[in-house]
Design an enzyme around this catalytic site. Structure first.
Site, PDB file in Angstrom:
ATOM      1  N   GLU A 152       0.768  -1.488  -0.229  1.00  0.00           N
ATOM      2  CA  GLU A 152      -0.082  -0.474   0.119  1.00  0.00           C
ATOM      3  C   GLU A 152       0.693   0.616  -0.340  1.00  0.00           C
ATOM      4  O   GLU A 152       1.540   1.406   0.893  1.00  0.00           O
ATOM      5  CB  GLU A 152      -1.336  -0.219   1.552  1.00  0.00           C
ATOM      6  CG  GLU A 152      -1.655  -0.946   1.393  1.00  0.00           C
ATOM      7  CD  GLU A 152      -2.895  -0.912   0.304  1.00  0.00           C
ATOM      8  OE1 GLU A 152      -3.407   0.089  -0.272  1.00  0.00           O
ATOM      9  OE2 GLU A 152      -3.696  -1.664   0.375  1.00  0.00           O
ATOM     10  N   CYS A 163      -2.728   9.953   2.361  1.00  0.00           N
ATOM     11  CA  CYS A 163      -1.717   8.871   1.061  1.00  0.00           C
ATOM     12  C   CYS A 163      -2.799   9.023   0.510  1.00  0.00           C
ATOM     13  O   CYS A 163      -2.453   9.022  -1.439  1.00  0.00           O
ATOM     14  CB  CYS A 163      -1.518   7.400   1.115  1.00  0.00           C
ATOM     15  SG  CYS A 163      -2.748   6.533   2.362  1.00  0.00           S
TER      16      CYS A 163
HETATM   17  P1  NAD Z   1       8.365   4.922   4.452  1.00  0.00           P
HETATM   18  O1  NAD Z   1       8.523   4.080   3.238  1.00  0.00           O
HETATM   19  O2  NAD Z   1       9.770   5.332   4.588  1.00  0.00           O
HETATM   20  O3  NAD Z   1       8.549   4.131   6.108  1.00  0.00           O
HETATM   21  C1  NAD Z   1       6.951   2.982   6.090  1.00  0.00           C
HETATM   22  C2  NAD Z   1       7.112   2.002   6.738  1.00  0.00           C
HETATM   23  O4  NAD Z   1       8.578   0.953   6.014  1.00  0.00           O
HETATM   24  C3  NAD Z   1       8.437   2.374   8.538  1.00  0.00           C
HETATM   25  O5  NAD Z   1       7.985   1.407   9.399  1.00  0.00           O
HETATM   26  C4  NAD Z   1       9.718   2.022   8.400  1.00  0.00           C
HETATM   27  O6  NAD Z   1      10.586   1.649   9.217  1.00  0.00           O
HETATM   28  C5  NAD Z   1       9.490   0.771   6.565  1.00  0.00           C
HETATM   29  N1  NAD Z   1      10.148   0.185   6.533  1.00  0.00           N
HETATM   30  C6  NAD Z   1      11.546   1.038   6.738  1.00  0.00           C
HETATM   31  N2  NAD Z   1      13.138   1.009   5.535  1.00  0.00           N
HETATM   32  C7  NAD Z   1      12.681  -1.087   5.722  1.00  0.00           C
HETATM   33  C8  NAD Z   1      13.284  -1.611   4.996  1.00  0.00           C
HETATM   34  N3  NAD Z   1      14.434  -1.648   4.585  1.00  0.00           N
HETATM   35  N4  NAD Z   1      12.558  -2.510   5.079  1.00  0.00           N
HETATM   36  C9  NAD Z   1      10.698  -2.844   5.292  1.00  0.00           C
HETATM   37  N5  NAD Z   1      10.714  -1.866   6.188  1.00  0.00           N
HETATM   38  C10 NAD Z   1      10.923  -0.703   6.703  1.00  0.00           C
HETATM   39  O7  NAD Z   1       6.785   5.421   4.246  1.00  0.00           O
HETATM   40  P2  NAD Z   1       6.785   6.356   6.143  1.00  0.00           P
HETATM   41  O8  NAD Z   1       7.201   7.642   5.870  1.00  0.00           O
HETATM   42  O9  NAD Z   1       6.253   6.131   7.060  1.00  0.00           O
HETATM   43  O10 NAD Z   1       5.097   6.702   4.783  1.00  0.00           O
HETATM   44  C11 NAD Z   1       4.606   7.643   3.969  1.00  0.00           C
HETATM   45  C12 NAD Z   1       4.081   6.487   3.227  1.00  0.00           C
HETATM   46  O11 NAD Z   1       3.280   5.961   3.105  1.00  0.00           O
HETATM   47  C13 NAD Z   1       4.099   7.760   2.105  1.00  0.00           C
HETATM   48  O12 NAD Z   1       4.471   7.977   0.839  1.00  0.00           O
HETATM   49  C14 NAD Z   1       2.701   7.580   2.142  1.00  0.00           C
HETATM   50  O13 NAD Z   1       1.852   7.497   0.679  1.00  0.00           O
HETATM   51  C15 NAD Z   1       2.156   6.303   2.206  1.00  0.00           C
HETATM   52  N6  NAD Z   1       0.987   5.697   2.910  1.00  0.00           N
HETATM   53  C16 NAD Z   1       0.481   4.654   1.937  1.00  0.00           C
HETATM   54  C17 NAD Z   1      -1.531   4.582   2.657  1.00  0.00           C
HETATM   55  C18 NAD Z   1      -2.044   3.224   1.331  1.00  0.00           C
HETATM   56  O14 NAD Z   1      -3.221   2.990   1.934  1.00  0.00           O
HETATM   57  N7  NAD Z   1      -1.879   3.323   0.194  1.00  0.00           N
HETATM   58  C19 NAD Z   1      -0.912   4.652   4.266  1.00  0.00           C
HETATM   59  C20 NAD Z   1      -0.769   5.887   4.450  1.00  0.00           C
HETATM   60  C21 NAD Z   1       0.635   6.071   4.070  1.00  0.00           C
END
Ligand code: NAD
Length: 506
Positions: free
Chosen positions: A234, A268
């Site tokens: 997502e 998002c």
């Molecule tokens: P992010 O990608 O920085 O991090 C998301 C999660 O992934 C965090 O828990 C982080 O610790 C983890 N992570 C980071 N590196 C990783 C790795 N190498 N392996 C596994 N996990 C890892 O995202 P964010 O800044 O926390 O959230 C914002 C983003 O999320 C935006 O792009 C937003 O649009 C998206 N988002 C999407 C939805 C949806 O339902 N489609 C909902 C909310 C947010």
């Protein structure tokens, strides 16, 4: 240790461990045992416990909302709304899991008339949930509630920016189980940053439900590839709103203002681009500008939205605005100084005449900004909206219902709201997810329940087959009979007849 900080004040709220690979593996091992117990409870046992968790969240809604407010900076009302939405999802998942996933008979067909056929949806075992920070309750619960309702145990890693909210959620589920005298680790928490998330993706869980950016999704997929662990992704979006010439422009402007600016644009499925039919463009822009100019960010209850939760994201917003203006964009509300900082509060920005190939139109900004552009009509608006590498949500404003439906269907996105924004997030029965770089797989609704299961197909021979095809005892006569059968039933020249001719699928 990982410190969680109030982005509005800089105050350290709490510290949580950075869980190592070994600790994550231990949590997953414990979850495997808990998963067997949880699956063995059956539909009624899980349903009553999930509904108990739901009431627990409602009873302590104020406390949870306060924590979300402190950890993300979003206004208390918005935090409360998030909890309300999560409650609706837990309720839906708990009440509908049995109907959606239980064994059901399917027709076996003439060639297999001797077989009774059933399909059922079995739990996967342990699901790893990796969450983002922007909706730290609503978003992970959209995976957790459905995974649990489908009979799985969950190991949950919240974003490193919101571990306290994650811890609260996991503890509250434990407390709801304790009322039944159960103390099994059905929903466990692991905390940490990317390394902990990667450890979870490599831990051999049956599936990862990841929510975050497309860039991180790629890393999660790479880590999960070693163990062939399937992933739901997502990811982000660049959602467009389309406004037709006949639209209710007050309603459209109101929805665009909220869709773009609420939660400081850190949504998002927030509106980041608006395409307006030429005849309505100037009036719409004026109405939008009037509404947005009255919005004020701040820490107090009267503020429209709170701070940027992450300082790094504020830099992205400033870069997009500066680039848009350098390339000929026109600030209708705000300007570079509105998003320049210092401090975590960005004022809203409405941009017009921004070139379609600029970052503010192409990349996810995730801040309180929106671009507005004129288009000849809905068809051109759809074309421009679809010219994005993302495809999460979208919105259409039009009075002509048929035109709105046609545009909604043509939009290359997972979800579209007509004459509202984010309507799909309010309906738990609807699947939520994107296409292209917005990800794949679905949470919420029946599709969301099935994501956390494996379909199991079973046939039972209920009589001797008229022709036993699956045997070395099969004779040439048997083969002739089956070929005759297929030729008679399926071999005639197929021509459209009568009303079917020229009828289009609706
Ligand atoms: P992010 O990608 O920085 O991090 C998301 C999660 O992934 C965090 O828990 C982080 O610790 C983890 N992570 C980071 N590196 C990783 C790795 N190498 N392996 C596994 N996990 C890892 O995202 P964010 O800044 O926390 O959230 C914002 C983003 O999320 C935006 O792009 C937003 O649009 C998206 N988002 C999407 C939805 C949806 O339902 N489609 C909902 C909310 C947010």
């Amino acid at each position: 240790m990982l410190e969680t900080v109030n982005p509005a004040t800089g105050e350290v709220l709490a510290a949580y461990p950075e869980h190592s690979r070994r600790e994550v593996d231990a949590a997953v091992a414990a979850a495997r045992e808990a998963a067997a117990w949880w699956a063995g409870l059956g539909w009624p046992g899980r349903r009553v416990r999930l509904l108990a968790w739901k009431s627990h969240l409602v009873r302590y809604m104020g406390r949870l909302a306060q924590l979300v407010h402190e950890e993300t900076g979003k206004p208390l009302q918005d935090a409360t709304l998030e909890v309300v939405l999560a409650v609706l999802h837990i309720d839906w998942a708990a009440r509908h899991a049995r109907r959606v996933l239980r064994p059901r008979r399917v027709r076996s067909g003439l060639a297999a008339i001797h077989l009774a056929a059933t399909v059922e949806y079995q739990p996967l075992g342990v699901v790893g949930v990796i969450g983002p920070w922007n909706y730290p309750v609503f978003t992970p619960v959209g995976s957790i509630a459905y995974a649990l309702a489908a009979g799985n145990a969950v190991v949950f890693k919240p974003s490193e920016l919101v571990p306290a909210t994650g811890a609260w959620l996991a503890r509250s589920f434990g407390e709801a189980l304790a009322v039944f005298g159960d103390a099994r680790p059905v929903l466990q928490l692991v905390t940490g940053g990317g390394a902990t998330g990667e450890a979870l993706a490599r831990s051999g869980v049956a599936k990862i439900a990841f929510t975050g950016s497309a860039a991180t999704a790629r890393k999660v997929l790479a880590a999960a590839a070693d163990t062939l662990t399937p992933v739901i992704a997502e990811c982000g979006g660049k959602d467009a709103m389309l406004v037709a010439a006949d639209a209710d422009l007050d309603a459209a402007a109101d929805a665009a203002a909220w869709g773009a600016m609420s939660n400081a644009g850190q949504t998002c499925v927030g509106i980041e681009r608006v395409y307006v039919a030429e005849g309505a463009y100037h009036t719409f822009l004026e109405k939008l500008a009037r509404r947005v100019a009255g919005l004020r960010p701040g820490p107090d209850g009267g503020a429209a939205y709170g701070p940027m939760t992450s300082a790094a994201q504020a830099e992205v917003v400033a870069r997009h605005v500066a680039d848009a203006l350098a390339r000929g964009g026109r600030p209708v509300v705000g300007g570079p100084d509105a998003v320049a900082g210092p401090g975590p509060y960005l004022r809203p920005v409405v941009l017009a005449d921004v070139p379609e190939d600029s970052a503010a139109v192409r990349e996810e900004t995730f801040g309180p900004t929106v671009t507005v552009a004129p288009v000849p009509g809905l068809a051109e608006a759809v074309t421009l909206a679809n010219r994005s590498r993302y495809g999460l949500g979208s919105a259409v404003f039009a009075r002509d219902r048929a035109a709105a439906m046609a545009a909604a269907r043509a939009l290359r996105s997972g979800m579209t709201s007509i004459n509202s924004v984010l309507g799909f997030a309010l309906v738990p029965a609807l699947p939520f997810g994107g296409v292209a770089e917005s990800g794949f797989g679905r949470v919420h609704g029946a599709d969301g329940l099935r994501e956390f299961t494996r379909p199991k197909a079973i046939t039972r021979q209920r009589m001797r087959p008229p022709v036993n095809l699956m045997s070395f005892g099969r004779t040439p006569r048997d083969m002739r009979r089956i070929v005759t059968f297929v030729t008679v039933v399926h071999g005639r020249l197929y021509r459209p007849r009568g009303r079917a001719r020229g009828r289009r699928g609706r």
